[in-house]
Design a protein around this motif. Structure first.
Motif, mmCIF file in Angstrom:
data_model
loop_
_atom_site.group_PDB
_atom_site.id
_atom_site.type_symbol
_atom_site.label_atom_id
_atom_site.label_comp_id
_atom_site.label_asym_id
_atom_site.label_seq_id
_atom_site.Cartn_x
_atom_site.Cartn_y
_atom_site.Cartn_z
ATOM 1 N N ARG A 1 159.882 -7.431 107.605
ATOM 2 C CA ARG A 1 160.719 -8.381 108.347
ATOM 3 C C ARG A 1 161.967 -8.758 107.554
ATOM 4 O O ARG A 1 163.022 -9.020 108.124
ATOM 5 C CB ARG A 1 159.888 -9.613 108.704
ATOM 6 N N THR B 1 159.109 1.827 117.083
ATOM 7 C CA THR B 1 158.291 0.641 116.839
ATOM 8 C C THR B 1 157.510 0.838 115.559
ATOM 9 O O THR B 1 156.964 1.931 115.318
ATOM 10 C CB THR B 1 157.324 0.393 118.008
ATOM 11 N N ARG C 1 166.628 0.039 111.277
ATOM 12 C CA ARG C 1 166.797 -1.261 111.926
ATOM 13 C C ARG C 1 167.437 -1.105 113.303
ATOM 14 O O ARG C 1 167.021 -1.735 114.283
ATOM 15 C CB ARG C 1 167.653 -2.146 111.016
ATOM 16 N N ASP D 1 155.045 -0.788 121.695
ATOM 17 C CA ASP D 1 155.510 -2.124 122.083
ATOM 18 C C ASP D 1 155.928 -2.149 123.550
ATOM 19 O O ASP D 1 155.584 -3.080 124.296
ATOM 20 C CB ASP D 1 156.710 -2.531 121.210
ATOM 21 N N PRO E 1 161.228 -6.181 113.155
ATOM 22 C CA PRO E 1 160.177 -7.060 113.692
ATOM 23 C C PRO E 1 158.874 -6.301 113.905
ATOM 24 O O PRO E 1 158.858 -5.075 114.049
ATOM 25 C CB PRO E 1 160.769 -7.529 115.019
ATOM 26 N N ARG F 1 155.259 -6.743 116.260
ATOM 27 C CA ARG F 1 154.593 -7.520 117.306
ATOM 28 C C ARG F 1 153.196 -7.029 117.633
ATOM 29 O O ARG F 1 152.406 -7.739 118.247
ATOM 30 C CB ARG F 1 155.426 -7.473 118.596
ATOM 31 N N GLY G 1 151.726 -13.227 112.911
ATOM 32 C CA GLY G 1 152.675 -13.130 114.010
ATOM 33 C C GLY G 1 152.419 -11.977 114.949
ATOM 34 O O GLY G 1 153.318 -11.557 115.688
#
Length: 860
Positions: free
Chosen positions: A141, A113, A104, A286, A146, A148, A170
């Motif tokens: 999550r 990522t 995390r 990312d 996260p 993306r 998402g």
């Protein structure tokens, strides 16, 4: 067989000419180089899938350790991208709090990522499997990680419906690192564009170079001189492109199943010492897209809408039998979800338990709610592991007889068979439970004490259906009948008597159709839809409908793929020329008639194959046609193909194809330069002439590959030529050089269903036709208790506008997922009219092609 390279690496992607020796890059538009470290995730290929999947989970701790030993925020800090999410999910299953916190923290720092694709998938998964993959991101999550971006490597396509699925999950950015072998990219690599989904949402798509440059250029091994030269040429080539509006070059530091190391950091240090004018730094994917996307927005890059049809999808035909098993498994899984979910809402009754753990028996015990959720998740994982893109080992072609090649395929095929075994067992249990649900006392309706064998049928979908069903009777014979079952309902129909004897004849008429078979032409030469008088078979094809057509390279061919390297089956080398011949026979067909149906069966011999039996079944009160091809296919090495022909008489057709989550028009709704020689569909194809009523809905139960308008193998066409409604089911082929199976065999019966359409052939009708093939009525010859007659209580409206999927969840609730199949919004409603108190029902507004969930729970 020529000696082949030991991996699926691309050719060198640097600019033409000798590598430059280093030094300043002059006044180029490129201002920085981002080096993205990752491993390309193959479930297999370099080692057995049994080992690779576990080792990928171990890479997470390895990456976290490398972050610790190469710490900091400088350009040469260790940064890493997990190309797919499965290894991280598996890591989270066993990791302690300290390791989860390390992950995390490194993600929050931008050092790591995790991307959102479950695995590097083929186009085999349907929308339910895609959703299962994206639903798994909730666990990530929940751990504070996260997501993306989705990254996809090697595979040359992805289903159009994935765009909407990504947006619902998402994710609004996609990296595609296509393999240039056996295909073409839709735009020059690298570049960026917006990919618009069926519902109108968009994802920014970075069409990257192939990840294999990381090894080819010496990057992952820390060969600083070679890496510098290749990257310098790459940067220079980008600077000369008028169509590259970016000031950043993205380079992959990756290759197949590379164990994470920090060697590529030396490339960064060496480069920066030699090229301070164009600095290099490590980056996650990312971070790279955070740089590229704003530049794409400023440059107004193209918007593309349509299917990304996969050039590599021909590999599905290298393992026809196992792909068919996979498709059976997911049908069982969908049925199991529905019946077990309905039972949870209604309440358990007293099903008839078996006393033998037998394949043809009922369950010996009932799963708990937790066990149901666990086993459905296991089926999801097995299905996704099979549909992942790694079909064979890296020596499948160079050493096709090696123990490793056989062991690898045994493990890969095991995912399909593992899913089949577990999903079928769940579906059997679900049927036994739902037909006596809400009957805790074991009460029986009047007349049920006779316990005569009959056919019990369950409808796993939200629309009433009348369809053929076939059941096994006492393990010795099969019986076919037609059943009408309400939405999410149960019906019991008498076991049909055995059909009468067969007679020799070439013509059969039953219900809506009259068929004429000519074995010399391989199949049906006339099929008339009697209500409209339409002839469905185009006699220009030279062979009949249902004919088996073989395709072999012409003798003496000097095509590069034959004389040099099978890798040269490639757009740069159109061809080779094929010898195409249809099966023929001289035996008279046999006609058999029964109460609800009539069938005609004929035997033909395809060139080079044993005799094939083809059966066409017509129904007295049902406007569909079933065709089954029972094929014996001995193992063969070398390029060949087998097709089943459906030459429909429709001139200048539009061909509507069902893909995951969407239906698209071949040619007009595809990304540029995507595959038009062949397509991988879910189940259904619509064939019609635009602006006219009357066409055909066609579907394949077992085999996903089709060719349209004729046979196009090896054309590498940029434009689809489809002057007629010819649909070819491309059952098998052997046109590969690595990754897929070197042998072609697949003995089994392959099934098809089609129907003449009187009105317009719409995308909605294609979608529903395909869904019904994917979720057939569940039937069983049964002499046990049945207390449910008709609807079970769940009701979804409007039933003609939405598809509904039922699934019991681990928290004790039941999810009803609704899919709007149309381009207009719809207000749907989930209602409960059954026994007991069920809460959570209500309306849900679905946007165009939208998806929405309703959670139901039984109280008390």
């Amino acid at each position: 067989m020529p000696s082949l390279p030991a991996d699926d690496r691309t050719d060198d992607l640097a600019a033409d000419g000798a590598p430059s020796p280093g030094g300043p890059l002059l006044d180029r538009a490129i201002r920085q180089v981002l080096l993205v470290g990752h491993t390309h995730h193959d479930v297999g290929y370099t080692n057995s899938p049994r080992l690779v999947d576990d080792l990928h989970a171990e890479t997470v701790r390895r990456v976290l350790d490398l972050c610790d030993t190469n710490d900091g925020d400088g350009p040469d800090a260790f940064r890493w991208t997990f190309e797919v999410v499965r290894p991280v999910l598996r890591f989270l299953e066993t990791a302690g709090p300290a390791d989860v916190d390390r992950l995390r923290r490194r993600v929050a720092e931008g050092r790591v990522t995790v991307t959102g694709g479950y695995l590097n998938m083929t186009q085999l998964p349907g929308d339910a499997e895609l959703d299962a993959a994206y639903d798994a991101l909730d666990r990530l999550r929940a751990a504070g990680v996260p997501v993306r971006t989705e990254q996809h490597g090697d595979v040359n396509g992805i289903a159009w419906g994935a765009v909407d699925a990504m947006r619902r999950a998402g994710i609004d950015r996609l990296v595609m690192a296509l393999n240039p072998d056996h295909g073409r990219p839709p735009y020059p690599q690298p570049t960026g564009f917006w990919w618009e989904g069926p519902a109108g949402g968009r994802v920014f798509t970075w069409l990257s170079t192939h990840y294999g440059v990381g090894e080819e250029w010496g990057i992952v091994d820390g060969d600083v001189e070679a890496a510098e030269a290749h990257v310098a040429d790459f940067v220079a080539a980008l600077g000369e492109r008028d169509d590259y509006p970016y000031d950043t070059a993205v380079v992959h530091a990756a290759n197949d199943n590379r164990w994470p190391t920090a060697l590529f950091l030396e490339v960064v240090r060496h480069w920066n010492a030699r090229h301070p004018d164009v600095p290099m730094r490590t980056a996650t994917v990312d971070e790279a897209l955070d740089v590229l996307r704003p530049q794409a927005e400023a440059a107004d890059v193209p918007v593309a809408r349509g299917e990304w049809s996969d050039w590599w999808a021909h590999g599905h035909g290298s393992t026809a039998r196992e792909v068919a098993v996979y498709r059976e498994a997911r049908s069982f899984a969908r049925a199991a979800q529905t019946t077990l979910g309905l039972t949870r809402l209604r309440g358990d009754g007293s099903p008839a338990l078996a006393d033998v753990i037998g394949y043809r028996r009922g369950p010996v015990r009932l799963r708990s709610d937790a066990e149901v959720a666990r086993d459905l998740d296991r089926v999801d994982a097995e299905l996704l592991l099979f549909a992942e893109h790694t079909w064979g080992s890296w020596e499948t072609y160079s050493k096709p007889y090696s123990s490793f090649s056989h062991s690898h395929w045994n493990a890969k095929a095991g995912f399909a068979y593992g899913a089949f075994d577990l999903a079928r067992d769940l579906a059997v249990e679900g049927l036994f439970r739902v037909v006596v649900s809400d009957d805790p006392a074991g009460a029986r309706p009047a007349g049920s004490a006779e316990r005569a064998t009959r056919v019990v049928v369950v409808n796993p979908t939200g629309r009433a259906r009348t369809e053929p069903v076939e059941v096994e009777v006492h393990g010795r014979a099969r019986a076919r009948t037609v059943a009408t079952v309400p939405a999410f309902g149960v019906a019991t129909v008498p076991l049909p008597p055995p059909p009468g004897g067969s007679r020799a004849a070439r013509e059969v008429a039953c219900g809506a159709y009259r068929a004429v078979v000519d074995p010399a032409r391989g199949g049906v030469v006339s099929l008339v839809h009697r209500p409209t008088g339409r002839e469905l078979v185009d006699d220009v094809a030279g062979h009949g409908l249902g004919a088996v057509v073989t395709e072999t390279v012409v003798p003496g061919s000097e095509h590069p793929m034959v004389v040099r390297d099978p890798k040269d089956f490639h757009p740069d080398f159109p061809g080779p020329d094929f010898d195409r011949r249809h099966a023929t026979g001289d035996e008279e067909p046999l006609v058999t008639e029964a109460g609800t149906w009539a069938r005609i069966a004929w035997r033909t011999t395809p060139p080079g194959l044993p005799t094939t039996t083809t059966t066409l079944t017509l129904y007295r009160d049902l406007d569909v046609v079933d065709l089954e091809v029972a094929l014996v296919k001995p193992e063969v090495f070398g390029p060949e193909s087998i097709h089943v022909a459906f030459p429909f008489r429709v001139a200048d057709p539009e061909l509507l194809l069902e893909t995951a989550g969407a239906v698209y028009a071949a040619e007009t709704e595809q990304l540029p330069d995507t595959s038009k020689d062949w397509y991988s569909i879910q189940h259904a194809v619509g064939v019609h002439r635009p602006g006219e009523d009357g066409g055909v809905l066609w579907g394949a139960v077992d085999a996903p590959l089709v060719q349209l308008g004729g046979l196009h193998t090896g054309e590498w066409a940029r434009k689809l030529r489809a002057p007629t409604g010819y649909v070819s089911s491309w059952l098998m082929n052997n046109l590969h050089f690595t990754n897929f199976q070197a042998r072609q065999e697949g003995t089994r019966a392959y099934r098809y269903r089609f129907a003449a359409v009187d009105g317009p052939v719409t995308r909605e009708r294609v979608r529903v036709f395909g869904r019904d093939l994917a979720e057939p009525l569940q039937a069983r010859a049964y002499d046990g208790p049945v207390t449910v007659d008709g609807a079970t209580g769940l009701r979804v409206t409007p039933a003609d506008r939405v598809l509904a999927e039922v699934r019991p969840l681990a928290d004790g609730s039941v999810r009803v997922r609704l899919r709007n199949v149309a381009a207009d919004p719809v207000e749907a409603e989930v209602a409960w009219d059954g026994p007991g108190r069920v809460v959570g029902a209500g309306p849900v507004l679905l946007g165009p092609h939208g998806v929405g969930d309703v959670r139901l729970r039984r109280e008390g």
